[in-house]
Scaffold this motif. Structure first.
Motif, mmCIF file in Angstrom:
data_model
loop_
_atom_site.group_PDB
_atom_site.id
_atom_site.type_symbol
_atom_site.label_atom_id
_atom_site.label_comp_id
_atom_site.label_asym_id
_atom_site.label_seq_id
_atom_site.Cartn_x
_atom_site.Cartn_y
_atom_site.Cartn_z
ATOM 1 N N PRO A 70 60.916 84.682 58.058
ATOM 2 C CA PRO A 70 60.065 84.133 59.122
ATOM 3 C C PRO A 70 60.479 84.666 60.486
ATOM 4 C CG PRO A 70 60.698 82.410 57.579
ATOM 5 C CD PRO A 70 61.474 83.641 57.187
ATOM 6 N N GLY A 71 59.471 85.028 61.272
ATOM 7 C CA GLY A 71 59.722 85.576 62.595
ATOM 8 C C GLY A 71 59.759 87.088 62.653
ATOM 9 N N MET A 72 59.883 87.770 61.494
ATOM 10 C CA MET A 72 59.935 89.225 61.501
ATOM 11 C C MET A 72 58.510 89.774 61.549
ATOM 12 S SD MET A 72 61.852 91.945 58.949
ATOM 13 C CE MET A 72 63.515 91.503 59.453
ATOM 14 N N THR A 73 57.934 89.756 62.735
ATOM 15 C CA THR A 73 56.590 90.288 62.927
ATOM 16 C C THR A 73 56.599 91.799 62.724
ATOM 17 O OG1 THR A 73 57.063 90.416 65.286
ATOM 18 C CG2 THR A 73 55.923 88.439 64.516
ATOM 19 N N LEU A 74 55.413 92.398 62.719
ATOM 20 C CA LEU A 74 55.330 93.825 62.436
ATOM 21 C C LEU A 74 56.147 94.649 63.430
ATOM 22 C CD1 LEU A 74 51.547 94.296 61.516
ATOM 23 C CD2 LEU A 74 53.507 94.189 59.972
ATOM 24 N N ASP A 75 56.211 94.204 64.690
ATOM 25 C CA ASP A 75 56.954 94.980 65.687
ATOM 26 C C ASP A 75 58.446 94.656 65.691
ATOM 27 O OD1 ASP A 75 56.641 92.437 66.694
ATOM 28 O OD2 ASP A 75 56.303 93.088 68.767
ATOM 29 N N ARG A 76 58.914 93.835 64.723
ATOM 30 C CA ARG A 76 60.342 93.573 64.568
ATOM 31 C C ARG A 76 60.892 94.134 63.253
ATOM 32 N NH1 ARG A 76 60.075 87.217 66.494
ATOM 33 N NH2 ARG A 76 59.703 87.642 68.712
ATOM 34 N N PHE A 122 65.317 104.762 70.760
ATOM 35 C CA PHE A 122 64.307 105.002 71.794
ATOM 36 C C PHE A 122 62.956 105.277 71.136
ATOM 37 C CE2 PHE A 122 61.846 108.032 74.300
ATOM 38 C CZ PHE A 122 61.817 107.428 75.555
ATOM 39 N N GLY A 123 61.881 104.721 71.718
ATOM 40 C CA GLY A 123 60.532 105.051 71.277
ATOM 41 C C GLY A 123 60.154 104.446 69.940
ATOM 42 N N TYR A 124 60.486 103.174 69.726
ATOM 43 C CA TYR A 124 60.170 102.516 68.447
ATOM 44 C C TYR A 124 58.694 102.679 68.070
ATOM 45 C CZ TYR A 124 59.546 98.568 65.170
ATOM 46 O OH TYR A 124 59.211 97.770 64.093
ATOM 47 N N PRO A 125 57.724 102.354 68.945
ATOM 48 C CA PRO A 125 56.313 102.517 68.531
ATOM 49 C C PRO A 125 55.965 103.960 68.187
ATOM 50 C CG PRO A 125 56.493 101.203 70.550
ATOM 51 C CD PRO A 125 57.833 101.819 70.311
ATOM 52 N N THR A 151 64.234 86.601 65.627
ATOM 53 C CA THR A 151 63.693 86.462 66.980
ATOM 54 C C THR A 151 63.701 87.771 67.761
ATOM 55 O OG1 THR A 151 65.879 85.871 67.845
ATOM 56 C CG2 THR A 151 64.465 84.057 67.085
ATOM 57 N N SER A 152 64.231 88.847 67.134
ATOM 58 C CA SER A 152 64.391 90.105 67.866
ATOM 59 C C SER A 152 64.328 91.273 66.890
ATOM 60 C CB SER A 152 65.725 90.111 68.615
ATOM 61 O OG SER A 152 66.045 91.391 69.098
ATOM 62 N N ALA A 191 51.380 88.390 56.393
ATOM 63 C CA ALA A 191 51.634 89.831 56.422
ATOM 64 C C ALA A 191 51.912 90.369 57.817
ATOM 65 C CB ALA A 191 50.456 90.576 55.807
ATOM 66 N N THR A 192 51.286 89.814 58.838
ATOM 67 C CA THR A 192 51.435 90.385 60.182
ATOM 68 C C THR A 192 52.444 89.623 61.034
ATOM 69 O OG1 THR A 192 49.499 89.112 60.899
ATOM 70 C CG2 THR A 192 49.134 91.395 60.191
ATOM 71 N N ARG A 193 52.291 88.301 61.122
ATOM 72 C CA ARG A 193 53.139 87.516 62.018
ATOM 73 C C ARG A 193 54.357 86.931 61.324
ATOM 74 N NH1 ARG A 193 49.588 83.233 64.980
ATOM 75 N NH2 ARG A 193 51.552 82.995 66.150
ATOM 76 N N ALA A 194 54.453 87.075 60.015
ATOM 77 C CA ALA A 194 55.591 86.576 59.240
ATOM 78 C C ALA A 194 55.800 85.081 59.446
ATOM 79 C CB ALA A 194 56.865 87.348 59.579
#
Length: 640
Positions: free
Chosen positions: A208-214, A301-304, A547-548, A577-580
């Motif tokens: 829980p909390g591991m969103t796609l950008d984490r 650097f540059g994760y996205p 959280t990070s 799937a997206t927001r965990a």
């Protein structure tokens, strides 16, 4: 430590909130552990045990493939050598390529994913753990089958690509090509099974909390890689199935005289074969991203940009296959398109490399052995990539096609892009796998022997290829002027092999006497280091709440956790799937012997079909019986 509670089931069960912190690890270990004895070992569904078996088996096949390479180099060290005859040489170079591509290159990346992805996303087991066990046994049986056939002088001898019509019934009587075709079926079934497990694990079992950008970049790379496998592997499975039908049932898919098309084989094979290069390479990018972040002491650097580059690489890899076929007489307009796409795929790879360099530039690099192998990857892979851009040009490719220039390019890309990062990964995660550190001094010696030996072995092959030396020849006349270059390559290969012997010694000595590692010896940031080294059977006492993007650096004191899971039965958290977001609590299958028995039954059908098509009819009822037994419900609540 903050704690988030999941909603309990309606029925009464013991939850982790009902148990003291001191008692919880032992209770969970008893629930998730593997029984002792042979039956217990064969029945396990623990992703870590199966992942370790995959890794050890992959390195076992690496040793076999390496020995085949040594035999070839000894044969080519001097002109008109009679150490190995032409028939055996054909088997050896075929077994070398087949082993490295199908039995080592693809499985070893998936093996490390099987072990680490569930830990990195913060769950207690991989999705479909029984399928995971089944996939390992199928892979093992397929690899043993092809090498036992080689030991019995029935080894494949048409190259790892098994081109028709050479591999067809007219030019390859006997069973050698049949064993190769069925080995492909074995290994690709296993690879597809693991790919499905990785995709579902990443989408639905994240903490829980591991969103796609984490999601860690390691996991993103393995996720993209799994999709490549799912879309690429069916093509080669279809090709090998059509080949064995031509050979055993007298069909004519590749027989031009009867309306078939030999080029159909090349299209099907290379539609798989070029994505396979990236299937082998993408796990290397996963290792590089994890290692650089840890030893640069800062997030990548540059994760996205890296995530988008991984996805772009996956898509573009399916548009390159014809650059393996520039000399087959295809229309020039088509060749131009594939030249452009072959050059275009260098862009996302270049973006990743510049992001990694920027991370090191802006960080405080600590030059330990894992990072040294990553730096070696930069040098060797970029050199191989530049020669790949050369081969994307039709005029250059036409001149050097099927020469040792291509052999050199291929090894610079795959050894530089996959093996060097893999070696860095073994040094990096060895403490997690075993609880002990590897020797830093021996690791540095290994690195320098490997990088020097590799370049001495393979750089002269560029020159030999430019001088016209064709690949897949077992000897050559002295007057061709290739003898000096081949001797240097053989000496370099000897040094490269010595580096691996030192590596194996380091592994053995570290397992016995290595320094105790501790839970997080590198002060890394990802979740696999949040648990013990090696991890307990249940991975985490309580599921972390993320959280990070760098959870262990963001939460230096203690990770927030999720509570409310059962203690006395296997249970995992299903998230969106997206927001965990926590969605469900789902039971995880218990150990069972049936995946092992199913693999034996399926293997018997595959091997039997090499000798008679009736094996499929005779073996199908047995395979159906054991698979039904595997899925037969033991209780209303048990999840299959």
């Amino acid at each position: 430590m903050s704690e988030t509670a999941l909603r309990p089931h309606e029925n009464k069960e013991t939850l982790d909130t009902d148990v003291t912190d001191g008692e919880l690890p032992a209770r969970l270990a008893a629930t998730w552990g593997t029984a002792g004895g042979l039956i217990g070992a064969l029945s396990t569904v623990d992703h870590k045990l199966i992942g370790r078996r995959y890794i050890v088996t992959g390195f076992f096949f690496l040793v076999l493939g390496g020995l085949a390479a040594v035999a070839m180099r000894l044969q080519l060290a001097r002109p008109e050598n009679s150490l190995i005859g032409p028939d055996l040489y054909n088997q050896i170079f075929t077994m070398h390529g087949t082993t490295m591509m199908f039995l080592f290159g693809v499985p070893i990346g998936e093996a490390i994913a099987v072990y680490l992805v569930p830990l990195m996303v913060g769950t207690r087991n991989i999705a479909f753990p029984r399928l995971n066990a089944f996939s390992y046994y199928v892979y093992l049986f397929g690899g043993l089958m092809i090498w036992i056939a080689f030991a019995l002088n029935v080894g494949a001898d048409n190259g790892w690509f098994s081109y028709v019509p050479l591999a067809g019934p007219e030019f390859s009587p006997g069973k050698r090509a049949d064993f190769w075709a069925q080995m492909v079926t074995f290994t690709e079934v296993a690879a597809l099974a693991v790919a499905v497990e990785i995709v579902v694990t990443v989408l639905k079992l994240r903490a829980p909390g591991m969103t796609l950008d984490r999601i860690p970049l390691f996991v993103w790379a393995m996720f993209v890689n799994a999709f490549l496998i799912i879309f690429a592997m069916p093509a080669v499975m279809l090709a090998s199935s059509l080949l064995i039908l031509d050979r055993l049932l007298d069909t004519h898919f590749f027989n031009q005289a009867e309306g078939g098309d030999p080029l159909l084989w090349q299209h099907l094979f290379w539609f798989f074969g070029h994505p396979e290069v990236y299937i082998i390479f993408l796990p290397g990018t996963a290792f590089v991203s994890a290692i650089i972040a840890t030893f640069a002491r800062r997030p990548v650097f540059g994760y996205p940009a890296i995530v988008l580059s991984l996805i772009a690489t996956g898509f573009l890899s399916f548009g390159l296959w014809v650059h393996h076929m520039f000399t087959t007489g295809l229309p020039q307009l088509g060749a131009t398109f594939f030249t452009a796409s072959s050059m275009m795929i260098a862009i996302p790879t270049g973006i990743q490399i510049f992001c990694w360099i920027a991370t090191l530039w802006d960080g405080r690099p600590v030059y330990r052995t894992p990072l040294l192998f990553v730096l070696g990857f930069f040098f060797i892979f970029v050199a191989g990539g530049l020669s790949g851009i050369m081969l994307a040009s039709v005029p250059i490719d036409t001149q050097v096609h099927d020469t040792y220039f291509v052999v050199a390019h291929f090894h610079y890309v795959l050894i530089g892009g996959a093996v060097f990062p893999l070696l860095g990964a073994i040094y990096y995660w060895f403490p997690k796998f075993t609880g002990r550190m590897m020797s830093e001094r021996l690791g540095r010696w290994h690195f320098w022997l490997a990088i020097i030996g590799f370049n001495v072995a393979f750089f002269p092959m560029h020159l030999a290829g430019l001088r016209g030396m064709p690949r897949r020849v077992y000897t050559y006349p002295a007057e061709m002027g290739w003898d000096g270059l081949n001797l240097v390559s053989t000496l370099g290969a000897t040094l490269f092999v010595a580096s691996f012997l030192l590596f194996l010694f380091n592994v053995a000595a570290s397992l016995r006497d290595g320094e105790i590692a501790g839970d997080n010896p590198w002060d890394a940031s990802s979740l696999e280091w949040a648990t013990a080294s090696p991890p307990p059977p249940h991975n985490f006492d309580r599921i972390p709440f993320v959280t990070s993007r760098e959870p262990l650096w963001a939460e230096r004191q203690a990770l927030p956790v999720v509570s409310g899971l059962a203690v006395d039965k296997r249970e995992v958290v299903i998230t969106t799937a997206t927001r965990a977001l926590p969605d469900l609590k789902e039971s995880s299958p218990d150990p069972t012997i049936w995946p092992f028995v199913s693999a034996i039954a399926v293997g018997a059908v595959f091997i039997g079909s090499i000798f008679t098509p009736w094996a499929v009819a005779w073996g199908a009822p047995l395979a159906a019986f054991v698979i039904i037994a595997w899925f037969w419900p033991k209780s209303i609540e048990e999840d299959k």
